[in-house]
Design an enzyme around this catalytic site. Structure first.
Site: not given
Ligand code: IMP
Length: 425
Positions: A40-41, A13, A16, A224
């Site tokens: 989510g960009h 977040d 990017k 991420q």
């Molecule tokens: P997952 O990727 O859905 O398995 O989530 C694993 C961890 O990564 C969790 O703490 C999510 O909140 C975090 N996470 C996954 N995608 C994002 C993102 O795009 N931005 C911020 N945190 C993310």
């Protein structure tokens, strides 16, 4: 630089999406290499806020090709919806979106497993986005995953689907998760997705190799952030892919020798969503102030983000694992109006001062951040277009980050819109 990797230097977040959108105007191709629709960009396009989960943000620039690499896990329903939404906005997609035919597919049982696994973890839950990301990567590594190309080969797809359902049934039945699945419905649905996506599927290794040989300019867009990397992040509170710059090589199928530049994106403060240690997290009141001001709610799940001061120990670690020499600082405008601004320069643990990011979760949870305090600035900076017009204290803050991290700040983002960006030099 001809071939650049953009990665998040924190817990995701970092903004990017906006930066990739901004830099895309000077490139030929933008490629995603990991993650899935957990990302989510957010970009502002024709005054409308748009969130892209799978297609790289470069799609909003005419003539740029967008590649979704083999390291991305694809929910085909989400991808088709995203394509249709962009088309409805008048964005031309044809011959511009290329999806690796060997990318793994997110199946309905992956989202169900994601949910059930979190229930089983109870208090120790990761706080995943619930999009089936972890279970889809598990199947890839276990060598049972269904790949995009399989959706075009009915016989192979049916065989794999049957085998997977059989295996998952064994586990899901125990948690009453089985009732949701019907073989024929999944089969018909996914074969139809395959037909809809057929024209986008490609051997992207060959496509990118040719592009590199023709000296095309390519941007690799990370999703991420570094501290969510499956190996180098705050494990197990991480996502299931390699979010660091090295992930671009494996997730797209290119060699490290072709990469010219890595850019780390960092907010002017820090945020994280989901569980896990966060040494510089604000007190409840400050958390709520910055969350409201910075609209710190997940672009994918809407969850409130946890907010904290900038952490140089974590950023130094991000620099080590990614090898970036350049950074972009986003959301500097959100810090306007604060009397003092803090930056964490070390962690105190027991009697020791740690200058390097520890791998032990216990240490990260129990350490106390050591701060340097800077005077803030009161001016609204969101309308500034020239670096020299930034308040003295804002420039001091940026120069200090540059010096401390031994990097160059390329750009500073001061608002969500495309033009709210300042070049440092
Ligand atoms: P997952 O990727 O859905 O398995 O989530 C694993 C961890 O990564 C969790 O703490 C999510 O909140 C975090 N996470 C996954 N995608 C994002 C993102 O795009 N931005 C911020 N945190 C993310």
């Amino acid at each position: 630089m001809a071939i650049t990797i953009i990665i998040g230097a924190q817990w995701g977040d970092e903004g990017k999406g906006k930066i990739v959108d901004y830099l895309s105007k000077d490139v030929d191709i933008v490629a995603r290499f990991q993650g899935g629709n957990n990302a989510g960009h957010t970009v502002v396009y024709e005054d409308k806020e748009l969130v892209l989960h799978l297609i790289p943000c470069g799609i909003l620039h005419k003539d740029i090709a967008c590649v979704i690499g083999s390291g991305v896990v694809i929910n085909p329903k989400v991808l088709i919806e995203e394509i249709e939404n962009l088309q409805a906005l008048g964005v031309n997609i044809e011959n511009r979106v290329f999806v690796s035919e060997i990318a793994n597919i997110i199946m309905p049982y992956h989202t169900c497993l994601d949910r059930i696994n979190e229930q089983i973890r109870g208090k120790g839950k990761i706080g995943t986005t619930g999009k089936g990301i972890g279970p889809a990567y598990m199947d890839m590594v276990a060598r049972v995953g269904i790949r995009a190309i399989d959706l075009l080969e009915e016989e192979i797809f049916v065989k794999k689907l049957k085998k997977n359902l059989e295996e998952k049934k064994f586990f899901l039945k125990q948690y009453n998760g089985w009732g949701e699945f019907d073989f024929s419905k999944i089969k018909e649905g996914y074969l139809e997705y395959g037909q809809k996506l057929r024209k986008y599927l490609l051997n992207t290794v060959v496509y990118l190799d040719e592009a590199i040989r023709k000296q095309k300019k390519i941007l690799f867009e990370g999703a991420q952030g570094t501290l969510l990397d499956v190996c180098y992040g705050t494990f197990p509170y991480v996502t299931s892919s390699n979010t660091i710059a090295g992930g671009a090589c494996t997730g797209i199928g290119i060699g490290p020798t072709v990469i010219n530049k890595v850019v780390g994106i960092t907010k002017a403060y820090t945020t994280r969503v989901g569980g896990g240690p966060f040494p510089t997290e604000f007190s409840e009141e400050m958390n709520s102030n910055i969350r409201t001001k910075g609209k710190e709610f997940g672009a994918t799940t809407g969850r409130p983000r946890r907010c904290g001061w900038l952490d140089m120990v974590a950023l130094k670690y991000a620099k080590q694992v990614n090898g970036f020499r350049n950074i972009v600082v986003t959301k500097l405008d959100i810090l306007s109006g604060l009397k003092d601004i803090k930056i964490c320069i070390g962690y105190k643990y027991e009697q020791e001062v740690l200058k390097n990011f520890p791998h032990s979760l216990k240490v990260l949870r129990e350490c106390e951040p050591i701060y340097e305090t800077f005077p803030g600035w009161q001016e609204d900076i969101s309308g500034i277009s020239d670096y020299k017009d930034l308040p003295f204290n804002a420039k001091k803050y940026l120069l200090w980050i540059e010096k401390m991290l031994e990097v160059k700040v390329d750009l500073i983002s001061i608002g969500p819109k495309r033009n709210q960006i300042v070049r440092k030099d």
